[in-house]
Write a protein that holds these residues in place. Structure first.
Motif, PDB file in Angstrom:
ATOM      1  N   VAL A  51       0.849  -1.181   0.000  1.00 12.30           N
ATOM      2  CA  VAL A  51       0.000   0.000   0.000  1.00 12.30           C
ATOM      3  C   VAL A  51       0.891   1.239   0.000  1.00 12.30           C
ATOM      4  O   VAL A  51       2.026   1.195   0.471  1.00 12.30           O
ATOM      5  CB  VAL A  51      -0.929   0.015   1.236  1.00 12.30           C
ATOM      6  N   ASP A 202      -1.618  -0.721   6.523  1.00 15.53           N
ATOM      7  CA  ASP A 202      -2.598  -0.192   5.569  1.00 15.53           C
ATOM      8  C   ASP A 202      -3.710   0.607   6.237  1.00 15.53           C
ATOM      9  O   ASP A 202      -4.665   1.016   5.571  1.00 15.53           O
ATOM     10  CB  ASP A 202      -3.204  -1.334   4.751  1.00 15.53           C
ATOM     11  N   ARG A 226      -8.846   2.217   5.316  1.00 17.46           N
ATOM     12  CA  ARG A 226      -7.890   1.183   4.913  1.00 17.46           C
ATOM     13  C   ARG A 226      -7.394   1.515   3.515  1.00 17.46           C
ATOM     14  O   ARG A 226      -8.173   1.620   2.565  1.00 17.46           O
ATOM     15  CB  ARG A 226      -8.541  -0.194   4.912  1.00 17.46           C
ATOM     16  N   GLU A 228      -5.477   0.882  -0.032  1.00 21.85           N
ATOM     17  CA  GLU A 228      -5.407  -0.257  -0.937  1.00 21.85           C
ATOM     18  C   GLU A 228      -4.228  -0.099  -1.892  1.00 21.85           C
ATOM     19  O   GLU A 228      -3.796   1.025  -2.180  1.00 21.85           O
ATOM     20  CB  GLU A 228      -6.727  -0.387  -1.700  1.00 21.85           C
TER      21      GLU A 228
END
Length: 245
Positions: A51, A202, A226, A228
């Protein structure tokens, strides 16, 4: 008699020789047929995509998508006006699951969000087939359910069933979303001040405070998202607390 004995001896010797050759050939075939279990190399597994490391630009995008406008010219860096009516920064209660945000709030968030389509373009792309739709109201467009739900689910892990739970906005007969005379609120937009952000793996947390508010009290919003690998993100929750003083 001696000749017969010699002949029998020769035949017997030939039989022994053939048997020995046959046994040797059989062992050779067996050895060549046995698989070499140690010769195949293990398959390599692809490395997990990493990430991105959050920076001010990415954090600004996350704040604005949640419901804010870009920093105005001449304003302090990290300050953002709240989008009127549709911003999720108007939520005054904390949420820990996207299913806790009501379907009507998702519609107002979507309707006032910037999807790269101005109002005229939306009316051309998504004309409403519902009888009685007004030419200038929000009911003059019908967002196809796949488009509408896909855009929301890009940022929230929320089910289609939840988004379709409010019949005021979801029209099952037309498989789309529209609003009957939905109007945007007017007034002074509160300002947001991005205080700080931290990242662990992340998971990114962003603290955004209201620097002024039309209705007291001012609130602090602690967004959890979160990140990605493709540069996108999902909103996981938001803790809302009043700012003292």
């Amino acid at each position: 008699m001696l000749r017969r004995i010699l002949a029998l001896g020769a035949v017997f010797a030939m039989i022994l020789t053939m048997a020995a050759c046959g046994g040797s050939g059989g062992e050779s075939q067996a050895a060549s047929a046995s698989p070499d279990s140690g010769s195949s190399a293990p398959e390599s597994t692809p490395a997990e995509a990493e990430v991105p490391q959050a920076d001010d630009e990415l954090v600004g995008e996350i704040v604005m998508r949640y419901g804010a406008l870009p920093t105005q010219e001449g304003a302090d860096p990290g300050t953002y006006p709240i989008i009127l009516a549709g911003s999720l920064f108007y939520l005054t209660e904390s949420w820990e699951s996207p299913e806790e945000i009501s379907a009507d709030r998702y519609f107002s968030w979507y309707y006032t969000g910037d999807w790269g389509e101005d109002w005229e373009t939306q009316q051309e792309l998504y004309p409403s087939p519902i009888p009685g739709a007004s030419a200038d109201g929000s009911d003059s467009v019908l967002y196809p359910q796949d488009l509408y739900e896909g855009r929301i689910q890009q940022y929230f892990e929320v089910s289609a069933d939840h988004l379709r739970s409010d019949p005021v906005y979801y029209h099952a007969d037309y498989q789309g979303y529209s609003a009957n005379q939905w109007t945007m609120g007017k007034g002074i937009a509160p300002l947001l001040n991005m205080v700080e952000y931290t990242q662990e793996g992340d998971i990114l947390t962003i603290q955004v405070d209201e620097s002024n508010a039309v209705n007291a009290p001012r609130n602090s919003h602690l967004l959890t998202v979160r990140l990605e690998p493709d540069g996108g993100w999902k909103y996981l929750g938001c803790q809302v607390t009043p700012i003292e003083g």
